[in-house]
Design a protein around this motif. Structure first.
Motif, PDB file in Angstrom:
ATOM      1  N   LEU A 133       0.846  -1.188   0.000  1.00 57.65           N
ATOM      2  CA  LEU A 133       0.000   0.000   0.000  1.00 57.65           C
ATOM      3  C   LEU A 133       0.885   1.243   0.000  1.00 57.65           C
ATOM      4  N   PRO A 134       0.363   2.395  -0.422  1.00 60.17           N
ATOM      5  CA  PRO A 134       1.198   3.603  -0.479  1.00 60.17           C
ATOM      6  C   PRO A 134       1.732   3.998   0.894  1.00 60.17           C
ATOM      7  N   THR A 135       3.014   4.329   0.947  1.00 63.83           N
ATOM      8  CA  THR A 135       3.632   4.786   2.190  1.00 63.83           C
ATOM      9  C   THR A 135       3.805   6.301   2.210  1.00 63.83           C
ATOM     10  N   ASP A 154      -1.886   0.588  10.199  1.00 61.89           N
ATOM     11  CA  ASP A 154      -2.532   1.869  10.468  1.00 61.89           C
ATOM     12  C   ASP A 154      -2.656   2.647   9.164  1.00 61.89           C
ATOM     13  N   VAL A 155      -3.788   3.279   8.949  1.00 61.50           N
ATOM     14  CA  VAL A 155      -4.032   4.077   7.748  1.00 61.50           C
ATOM     15  C   VAL A 155      -4.269   5.522   8.159  1.00 61.50           C
ATOM     16  N   THR A 156      -3.506   6.430   7.554  1.00 63.87           N
ATOM     17  CA  THR A 156      -3.651   7.866   7.799  1.00 63.87           C
ATOM     18  C   THR A 156      -4.203   8.523   6.550  1.00 63.87           C
ATOM     19  N   PHE A 157      -5.132   9.470   6.708  1.00 63.96           N
ATOM     20  CA  PHE A 157      -5.773  10.083   5.549  1.00 63.96           C
ATOM     21  C   PHE A 157      -5.953  11.581   5.781  1.00 63.96           C
ATOM     22  N   ARG A 158      -6.168  12.286   4.676  1.00 61.72           N
ATOM     23  CA  ARG A 158      -6.347  13.736   4.734  1.00 61.72           C
ATOM     24  C   ARG A 158      -7.019  14.212   3.447  1.00 61.72           C
ATOM     25  N   GLN A 159      -7.461  15.454   3.463  1.00 58.78           N
ATOM     26  CA  GLN A 159      -7.888  16.100   2.235  1.00 58.78           C
ATOM     27  C   GLN A 159      -6.632  16.503   1.449  1.00 58.78           C
ATOM     28  N   THR A 200      -7.914  -4.531   0.298  1.00 57.92           N
ATOM     29  CA  THR A 200      -8.609  -3.443  -0.376  1.00 57.92           C
ATOM     30  C   THR A 200      -9.542  -4.045  -1.417  1.00 57.92           C
ATOM     31  N   ILE A 201     -10.650  -3.353  -1.642  1.00 59.32           N
ATOM     32  CA  ILE A 201     -11.657  -3.804  -2.599  1.00 59.32           C
ATOM     33  C   ILE A 201     -12.067  -2.614  -3.450  1.00 59.32           C
ATOM     34  N   GLU A 202     -12.207  -2.832  -4.732  1.00 58.15           N
ATOM     35  CA  GLU A 202     -12.635  -1.760  -5.631  1.00 58.15           C
ATOM     36  C   GLU A 202     -13.376  -2.354  -6.819  1.00 58.15           C
ATOM     37  N   PRO A 203     -14.272  -1.588  -7.429  1.00 58.10           N
ATOM     38  CA  PRO A 203     -14.936  -2.080  -8.635  1.00 58.10           C
ATOM     39  C   PRO A 203     -13.910  -2.369  -9.722  1.00 58.10           C
ATOM     40  N   ALA A 204     -14.068  -3.485 -10.397  1.00 58.41           N
ATOM     41  CA  ALA A 204     -13.153  -3.836 -11.483  1.00 58.41           C
ATOM     42  C   ALA A 204     -13.413  -2.909 -12.670  1.00 58.41           C
TER      43      ALA A 204
END
Length: 211
Positions: A133-135, A154-159, A200-204
């Motif tokens: 996953l992106p670091t 752990d996943v960190t997120f932001r705008q 992770t899951i996403e529409p194909a």
């Protein structure tokens, strides 16, 4: 919150429409408190939904006692109808006693896939288990992505370009908008232990031709 889901498409989710006062509408990632709030992903002001939940003992036991093979990266594309058989194929058992615990994990993943299906229009979905996953902060190249953490991540997120950062740990579930729309969520992941289990899951994007 009783927002009605709509068809997910870049045309229906233009995010940066100026308000009447000329200001750009600020996006937000909301904390999900009930199942109805997943529908908020279709609101112009919302580009992400995150749920933090308690560990499930049967899944915790399965992951702590299972062999390293089940933490190896893998990915596959399938429809919901084939998901259980695909997961059972990739989640190898040490003994027959583990079968019930594995069933808890498979059922949990299947339930979250239903949430994603309710908010998207796709026949097949791409599943990535324990892959890289992106670091560094980045937005996913697709439209919608669901991230499910069970252990060691752990996943960190932001705008975009925002200094306000938030995070979630296992057990966490997130549904983020990607670069298929304007103002996607930027996020990164950090492993906190060697045996980390997540997916992770996403529409194909492309459906496989069926013979």
């Amino acid at each position: 919150m009783t927002l009605r889901p709509t068809v997910v498409s870049p045309a229906s989710m233009k995010n940066l429409r100026p308000r009447k006062d000329g200001q750009i509408q600020k996006r937000m990632v909301i904390d999900c408190k009930n199942d109805m709030q997943w529908r908020a992903i279709h609101e112009p002001a919302v580009n992400g939904v995150v749920m933090r939940r308690r560990p499930i003992r049967a899944i915790e036991t399965f992951l702590s006692e299972t062999q390293d093979e089940n933490f190896a990266p893998c990915e596959f594309t399938c429809a919901q109808s084939r998901l259980r058989s695909e997961l059972n194929k990739h989640l190898v058992l040490n003994s027959d006693e583990e079968e019930l615990r594995r069933k808890f994990l498979v059922n949990d993943i299947t339930n979250w896939v239903r949430v994603l299906i309710a908010q998207s229009r796709s026949r097949d979905y791409l599943f990535r288990l324990c892959t890289e996953l992106p670091t560094d902060f980045s937005a996913d190249s697709g439209a919608l992505k669901m991230i499910i953490t069970y252990s060691g991540l752990d996943v960190t997120f932001r705008q975009p370009k925002d200094k306000d950062e938030r995070s979630f740990s296992p057990y966490g579930v997130a549904l983020f908008r990607g670069q298929g729309y304007e103002a996607p969520v930027e996020w990164l992941a950090r492993k906190t232990q060697e045996r980390a289990f997540y997916l992770t899951i996403e529409p194909a994007v492309k459906r496989l031709r069926r013979l």
